[in-house]
Design an enzyme around this catalytic site. Structure first.
Site, short mmCIF file in Angstrom:
data_model
loop_
_atom_site.label_atom_id
_atom_site.label_comp_id
_atom_site.label_asym_id
_atom_site.label_seq_id
_atom_site.Cartn_x
_atom_site.Cartn_y
_atom_site.Cartn_z
N HIS A 1 25.53 48.09 36.61
CA HIS A 1 26.77 46.38 37.12
C HIS A 1 26.36 45.95 37.96
CE1 HIS A 1 29.55 44.30 39.45
NE2 HIS A 1 29.15 43.23 38.19
N ARG B 1 25.51 35.33 42.91
CA ARG B 1 27.12 34.25 42.60
C ARG B 1 26.54 33.63 43.80
NH1 ARG B 1 29.69 38.29 43.32
NH2 ARG B 1 31.22 38.58 44.92
N HIS C 1 20.63 54.18 45.38
CA HIS C 1 20.46 53.88 46.41
C HIS C 1 19.00 53.27 47.87
CE1 HIS C 1 24.67 53.94 47.61
NE2 HIS C 1 24.52 54.86 45.92
N ARG D 1 36.00 30.99 29.64
CA ARG D 1 35.61 31.63 28.30
C ARG D 1 36.08 33.29 28.14
NH1 ARG D 1 31.04 33.12 25.21
NH2 ARG D 1 31.02 32.52 22.92
#
Length: 306
Positions: free
Chosen positions: A108, A112, A147, A262
């Site tokens: 993932h 943002r 990592h 959405r």
């Protein structure tokens, strides 16, 4: 420059989405991402790109969104009450990769930018994001590489950045009702603005740009390993933990649902197949038990300067 430049952020995010999708298509070798442009009644829209039923990737979603609204939802204001009543714009790329082979971990990533405005006050803006890895069968080599790459993303910004955001990731991606980490962690950061816009944006770009170098070598190394029904069954069982976290704790999922986002794009993170079973535990000393004893616990993967 410390004035936020939303268009520059948007251009970067769309380019990042395109680069990641292209690389994943190359690794899969059979399937292609479909592009789904959408608009939102309250303002804004996005571009969802989804790959399904590939040879290597069972499902992969890489979503870009740029949405705006008149007030932030509770998921955003619960910890920051000073944001209540402000208009907002939110831009980001969020992705979840669910591989077919149980020896390839789920991954993932999210980067943002938020800006909240009010006519009588200066805007409040910040960056957030990170990436994390969720193996089903752990390989120490993979966790160390993951990592090491996360640390490389942080190194230009200070020696304390990787340990701090690694620890935040361990704390955030934790299923409290199971007392169990979701995976082996990575990076997680939020509310980043103290460095000013240019440096904060540079850090977000560094995290975004290091995702492929972190994940693609692992995907390439493990995608051809042979597996059977036992490994597949364990993968589907462990995917249940992923679903539990995303629906109970994930702030991005909650923000999207509470802000009238959405639904198809918000829930594209969920795996296509998953299993639950009552009070199941792996056999002691089995490969499945090794995930719990050696990987799903707090650990310094770079101990000794690896």
């Amino acid at each position: 420059m410390n004035t936020p430049d939303i268009q520059t952020v948007k251009d970067y995010l769309l380019d990042l989405q395109a680069r990641i999708c292209s690389a994943l298509e190359e690794e899969d070798g059979s399937a292609r991402f479909i592009a789904d442009r959408w608009t939102r009644t309250e303002g804004g829209g996005g571009l969802s790109r989804v790959l399904s039923e590939g040879r290597v990737l069972e499902q992969a979603g890489v979503n870009f969104s740029h949405v705006m609204g008149e007030s932030l939802p509770p998921a955003a204001t619960a910890q920051r009450p000073e944001l209540a009543g402000r208009r907002y714009e939110a831009l980001g790329v969020s992705l979840v990769i669910h591989p077919r082979n149980p020896y390839v971990p789920t991954s993932h990533a999210n980067v943002r930018f938020f800006i909240a405005s009010r006519d009588d006050a200066a805007p409040i803006w910040w960056f957030g994001g990170g990436f994390d890895l969720t193996p089903y069968y752990g390989f120490e080599e993979d966790a160390v590489h993951w990592h090491r790459t996360a640390r490389a993303a942080c190194e230009p910004f200070g020696a304390d950045v990787y340990p701090r955001y690694k620890r935040w990731c361990d704390e955030y991606f934790f299923l409290r009702h199971r007392n169990e980490p979701r995976g082996v962690g990575g990076l997680f950061f939020d509310d980043l603005n103290e460095w000013g816009f240019e440096r904060s944006f540079a850090f977000m770009r560094s995290v975004g740009d290091h995702y492929l170098p972190a994940y693609r070598p692992i995907l390439a190394r493990r995608k051809g390993l042979e597996y059977g029904e036992r490994e597949r069954d364990f993968q589907l069982y462990r995917r249940g933990r992923y679903v539990e976290f995303n629906l109970i704790y994930d702030r991005g999922t909650l923000f999207g649902l509470q802000s009238g986002g959405r639904t198809e794009s918000i829930l594209m993170s969920l795996p296509p197949l998953v299993k639950w079973r009552y009070n199941w535990h792996p056999e002691p000393d089995s490969p499945e038990a090794r995930l719990y004893t050696e990987f799903l616990r707090p650990r310094d993967w770079l101990e000794g300067g690896a």
